[in-house]
Design a protein around this motif. Structure first.
Motif, PDB file in Angstrom:
ATOM      1  N   MET A  95       2.051  30.889  30.932  1.00  0.00           N
ATOM      2  CA  MET A  95       2.607  29.643  30.687  1.00  0.00           C
ATOM      3  C   MET A  95       1.750  28.232  31.277  1.00  0.00           C
ATOM      4  N   ARG A  99      -2.134  24.234  27.590  1.00  0.00           N
ATOM      5  CA  ARG A  99      -0.951  23.911  26.930  1.00  0.00           C
ATOM      6  C   ARG A  99      -0.967  23.635  25.393  1.00  0.00           C
ATOM      7  N   ASP A 102       1.569  25.809  23.539  1.00  0.00           N
ATOM      8  CA  ASP A 102       3.030  25.530  23.393  1.00  0.00           C
ATOM      9  C   ASP A 102       3.559  25.554  21.975  1.00  0.00           C
ATOM     10  N   ASP A 103       2.813  24.704  21.042  1.00  0.00           N
ATOM     11  CA  ASP A 103       3.335  24.632  19.842  1.00  0.00           C
ATOM     12  C   ASP A 103       3.690  25.939  19.223  1.00  0.00           C
ATOM     13  N   ILE A 105       4.029  28.907  20.696  1.00  0.00           N
ATOM     14  CA  ILE A 105       5.426  29.534  21.398  1.00  0.00           C
ATOM     15  C   ILE A 105       6.664  28.841  20.955  1.00  0.00           C
ATOM     16  N   ASP A 106       6.604  27.677  21.104  1.00  0.00           N
ATOM     17  CA  ASP A 106       7.782  27.013  20.358  1.00  0.00           C
ATOM     18  C   ASP A 106       8.210  27.350  19.101  1.00  0.00           C
TER      19      ASP A 106
END
Length: 129
Positions: A95, A99, A102-103, A105-106
């Motif tokens: 993590m 970055r 991140d979208d 994973i979200d």
């Protein structure tokens, strides 16, 4: 034969003077943490994993380099590959890098298809419900 011996002597001397220092073969600082997380993932289940984790998981029938198969940037000519995100059982990532993922994973967590199995910073392991 004389040149072969000379090469061996020069190579050996170079290795002795400029060869590895005491840190080159040391385990990665997170090696035990990574191994413990990998041990959670059953051998017969598919996984999408951070690029440096893939070699430790490569004995599986289905393993992807994250962010594949959601983003096929790393596979096939022009991204053409037979990859189905619905077949991925586990997602194992760092993590603290890139970055931009991140979208993804979200989205996996918000979809309700995945839950957090291990949250051990900087690593995250998701399991399909």
């Amino acid at each position: 034969m004389r040149y072969v011996r000379l090469h061996v002597v020069v190579a050996s001397a170079t290795w002795f003077v400029a060869g590895p220092n005491d840190g080159w073969a040391k385990p990665h600082e997170h090696q035990a943490q990574i191994r413990a997380i990998i041990d959670v993932i059953p051998e017969d289940e598919s996984v999408s994993a951070w690029t440096t984790f893939v070699p430790a998981l490569a004995s599986r029938e289905e393993v992807y380099v994250f962010p594949s198969p959601w983003n096929l940037a790393y596979y096939g000519a022009d991204g053409v590959v037979d990859a189905d995100p619905d077949t991925v059982d586990w997602v194992f990532i760092r993590m603290d890098s890139y970055r931009e993922f991140d979208d993804i994973i979200d989205g996996l967590l918000e979809s309700g298809d995945f839950v957090v199995a291990v949250d051990d910073p900087p690593f995250l392991l998701l399991r399909r419900k």
